[in-house]
Design an enzyme around this catalytic site. Structure first.
Site, PDB file in Angstrom:
ATOM      1  N   GLY A  14     -33.445  -0.261  64.736  1.00 16.76           N
ATOM      2  CA  GLY A  14     -33.098  -0.227  63.435  1.00 16.76           C
ATOM      3  C   GLY A  14     -31.987   0.253  63.200  1.00 16.76           C
ATOM      4  CB  CYS A  15     -29.570   2.148  62.827  1.00 18.54           C
ATOM      5  SG  CYS A  15     -30.553   3.441  62.019  1.00 18.54           S
ATOM      6  CB  THR A  16     -27.218  -1.742  59.751  1.00 19.71           C
ATOM      7  OG1 THR A  16     -27.643  -3.142  60.293  1.00 19.71           O
ATOM      8  CG2 THR A  16     -25.757  -3.160  59.877  1.00 19.71           C
TER       9      THR A  16
END
Length: 530
Positions: free
Chosen positions: A2-4
Site C-alpha cells: 500500500g501507500c503513495t
C-alpha cells in the site's frame, strides 16, 4: 503493498512550505482504523518492543513531544504513520518499496525466526528477532531528531544495527528541506535531499534514479548513505551503469566522467510486470497531472507511458503547488483516461487495468506542512483525512498542542459517526456505489470544508500574533513572535473548533448521500402506496 507518497520542495509550494504527503493503505481485503494522538515525553517508552519483529530496543531519555497517526487497534503494533515533533520536524513512515534478488541475496532482510525445538535439547533454536519495520520507525526516530538530516542519520544508524525485514521509503522534513531515505537490503540505505523547486512521486517502487557516491562519502550536501555503500556495490556487482571505456569502475573514475553517479533504481530496484500495473501507472498519472503540458503523456512513444520504467523521480512543476493539489493527486483514479474505474469511457479491461492512487483501502492521508513565514510556536500543521480519498476531506491540526481533537482521536473498533474515521468510511462506501449521482455532493462538501480549514488556520494565526490580554496568560515568549500568548492552548482550541465545524459538515453530507443512494437502491419501485 500500500501507500503513495508525494513530496513538494519549498520552492515548488505555494507558500514556501516543504510538503510531505502519504496515503497509508492497507493490503487488499483489510482495513486498519486510524486515529491521531499527541505523545508527550512522559508517555514515550524508554524500552521499545516491536509486536511483529519481537525486537527490544532501549531508547534515549530525552524524547520530544510528537504527533502520530497510529492504528486504533494495536494488535499488530503502533504503525505511527506520520507526525511532527516539538522541534517542527516531520516524518512519514513508510512507503513500501520493491527490490531485486541480487540485493536481497547480498544483504538479506532480517526476518523473525521463531523458536524451534525443545529447550535443553540439541535441536533447540532460540527465537531470533526480526529487524525494524513500518510498525516501529516513527516511534523510534521522530521523538529524537531536530532536523530532517538528523532523521536520516538516526534511522540509518538503527538500520545498520538492527536491520529491517522489509524494503521501505521514509520522508523527513524541516522548515528548509525534505530528505528521502530508501532501504536497500537488510542493513543498507541511501538518502537524497529533494530539490527545492521539484516535487517527487513515489508509488510502491524504489524510486531514486540518480545518486552521487562522492557527495555521500564527502560533504553529504544532497546525498547520504550507509558508510560502506560503495564497497557493497563493488563486491556484489550491483551497479549496472555503462561507463566510458577509459573507466575501470565507478570507484576509480573521476566525477567529471560521471564515475561517482549511479542509478539506484537499476542497482537496487525492480522492473517487473507487476510494477507496470501496480506502481509505474501511479507515478505516470501524478506527473501527468502536475506537468500536463511538459510531455506527450498519451502519445505512442515509450518514454512517458503508464508502464514506463524511467519516469523521473523528481520534476519541476509547471506552477507552484497547494495543499489542494496534493489532496487531489492523492485522491486520483485516472480521471480523463480510459483507466478511470468510475468512467463510462474505455472498456472494462481498461477500467481495471491499473491500481488507482485513490483506492478503497486508504487508512489515512497525512500532509505535513512546516510554514517558514510563521513563528516556531505555530509553524507546523498536520492535515488529516481518513478512508478512501476520492470521497474525503482534510482537517488541519496545529501540532504544538498537548492533545488531538476528539473527532480525530477517538476511533475504536466500533463503527460510530462520532469518529471522523468511521464517518469517512461510511461516506465513501455509500458514494462509491452511485458515483455519478453522489460525487456532486462530495465535491461541494470538499470545497466547503477545505475553505473552512484554511479560514480556521488564518484565524488562529492572527490570534497567535495578538498581544496577550493579561500577564497571567503565560506560555510562549514574544521572542518567537507569539507576543506572550499561551500558544499551545490557543492552538488546541482552534483544532477543536475546526474539527467540530467539519464534523457538522460531514454529518450533513453523509445524510445527503444516504438519501440520494437510498433512492437508487436496486429494489426501488416507482409506484407508491398513496
Amino acid at each position: 503493498m500500500g501507500c503513495t507518497t508525494l513530496l513538494v520542495g519549498r520552492k515548488a509550494s505555494a507558500d514556501g512550505s516543504p510538503l510531505v504527503a502519504r496515503t497509508e493503505d492497507s493490503s487488499n481485503g483489510s482495513f486498519d482504523p486510524k486515529r491521531v494522538v499527541v505523545v508527550p515525553p512522559e508517555d514515550q517508552p524508554r524500552v521499545y518492543t516491536s509486536v511483529l519483529g519481537h525486537l527490544r530496543i532501549e531508547l534515549p531519555d530525552n524524547p520530544l513531544r510528537y504527533t502520530s497517526v497510529p492504528n486504533a487497534l494495536p494488535d499488530e503494533g503502533l504503525w505511527g504513520s506520520a507526525g511532527i515533533n516539538a522541534a517542527n520536524v516531520g516524518m512519514s513512515a513508510t512507503e513500501t518499496l520493491t527490490s531485486n534478488p541480487r540485493v536481497l541475496g547480498a544483504d538479506p532482510l532480517v526476518e523473525l525466526v521463531p523458536e524451534s525445538g525443545t529447550p535443553g535439547t540439541p535441536d533447540h533454536r532460540p527465537e531470533r528477532p526480526g529487524g525494524i519495520g513500518e510498525e516501529d520507525m516513527l516511534t523510534l526516530v521522530l521523538p529524537y531528531i531536530r532536523s530532517a538530516r538528523e532523521g536520516v542519520e538516526r534511522l540509518g544508524a538503527l538500520l545498520a544495527e538492527h536491520g529491517t525485514y522489509e524494503m521501505n521509503g521514509i520522508a523527513f522534513s524541516d522548515v528548509a528541506d525534505i530528505w528521502w531515505l530508501e532501504t536497500v537490503g537488510g542493513h543498507h540505505w541511501i538518502a537524497k535531499r529533494v530539490p527545492e523547486d521539484h516535487y517527487v512521486t513515489m508509488p510502491n517502487q524504489l524510486g531514486i534514479d540518480s545518486f552521487d557516491l562522492d557527495d555521500a562519502d564527502g560533504e553529504g550536501r544532497d546525498h547520504l548513505a550507509s558508510p560502506d555503500l560503495r564497497a557493497f556495490l563493488e563486491e556484489h556487482h550491483l551497479d549496472l551503469t555503462l561507463r566510458p571505456a577509459s573507466s575501470t569502475g565507478f570507484g576509480a573514475a573521476p566525477s567529471s566522467a560521471g564515475g561517482s553517479v549511479i542509478n539506484p533504481r537499476e542497482a537496487f530496484g525492480s522492473h517487473t510486470d507487476s510494477d507496470h500495473v501496480y506502481n509505474t501507472p501511479r507515478a505516470w498519472y501524478m506527473q501527468r497531472t502536475l506537468n500536463p503540458t511538459s510531455e506527450d503523456w498519451d502519445g505512442p512513444g515509450p518514454g512517458n507511458r503508464p508502464d514506463s520504467d524511467d519516469l523521473a523521480w523528481s520534476r519541476r512543476p509547471e506552477r507552484k503547488l497547494t495543499i489542494e493539489d496534493v489532496k487531489d493527486v492523492l485522491s486520483s483514479h485516472y480521471q480523463g483516461t480510459p483507466f478511470d474505474p468510475y468512467s463510462a469511457h474505455g472498456n472494462e479491461a481498461q477500467r481495471r487495468a491499473f491500481r488507482p492512487i485513490g483506492i478503497n483501502r486508504h487508512n489515512a492521508l497525512a500532509i505535513l506542512q512546516i510554514r517558514p513565514d510563521r513563528p516556531e510556536s505555530s509553524r507546523a500543521l498536520q492535515w488529516i483525512a481518513y478512508a478512501s480519498n476520492p470521497f474525503t476531506t482534510l482537517i488541519p491540526m496545529f501540532t504544538n498542542v498537548d492533545e488531538a481533537p476528539e473527532y480525530l482521536a477517538t476511533t475504536t473498533a466500533q463503527v460510530s459517526t462520532d469518529s471522523f474515521y468511521w464517518t469517512s468510511r461510511l461516506l465513501a462506501t455509500l458514494a462509491d456505489a452511485h458515483f455519478a449521482d453522489a460525487i456532486p455532493l462530495i465535491e461541494r462538501y470538499q470545497q466547503r470544508t477545505l475553505a473552512l480549514g484554511h479560514a480556521a488556520v488564518h484565524a488562529a494565526d492572527g490570534a497567535a500574533s495578538q498581544p496577550p490580554h493579561s500577564a497571567a496568560t503565560g506560555g510562549s515568549s514574544a521572542a518567537d513572535g507569539s507576543a506572550g500568548q499561551n500558544v499551545p492552548s490557543l492552538l488546541a482550541e482552534a483544532n477543536i473548533a475546526i474539527a467540530e465545524q467539519i464534523r457538522t459538515e460531514t454529518d450533513q453530507v453523509l445524510a445527503a448521500v444516504l438519501h440520494t443512494t437510498s433512492n437508487l437502491m436496486t429494489n426501488r419501485f416507482s409506484r407508491s402506496d398513496s
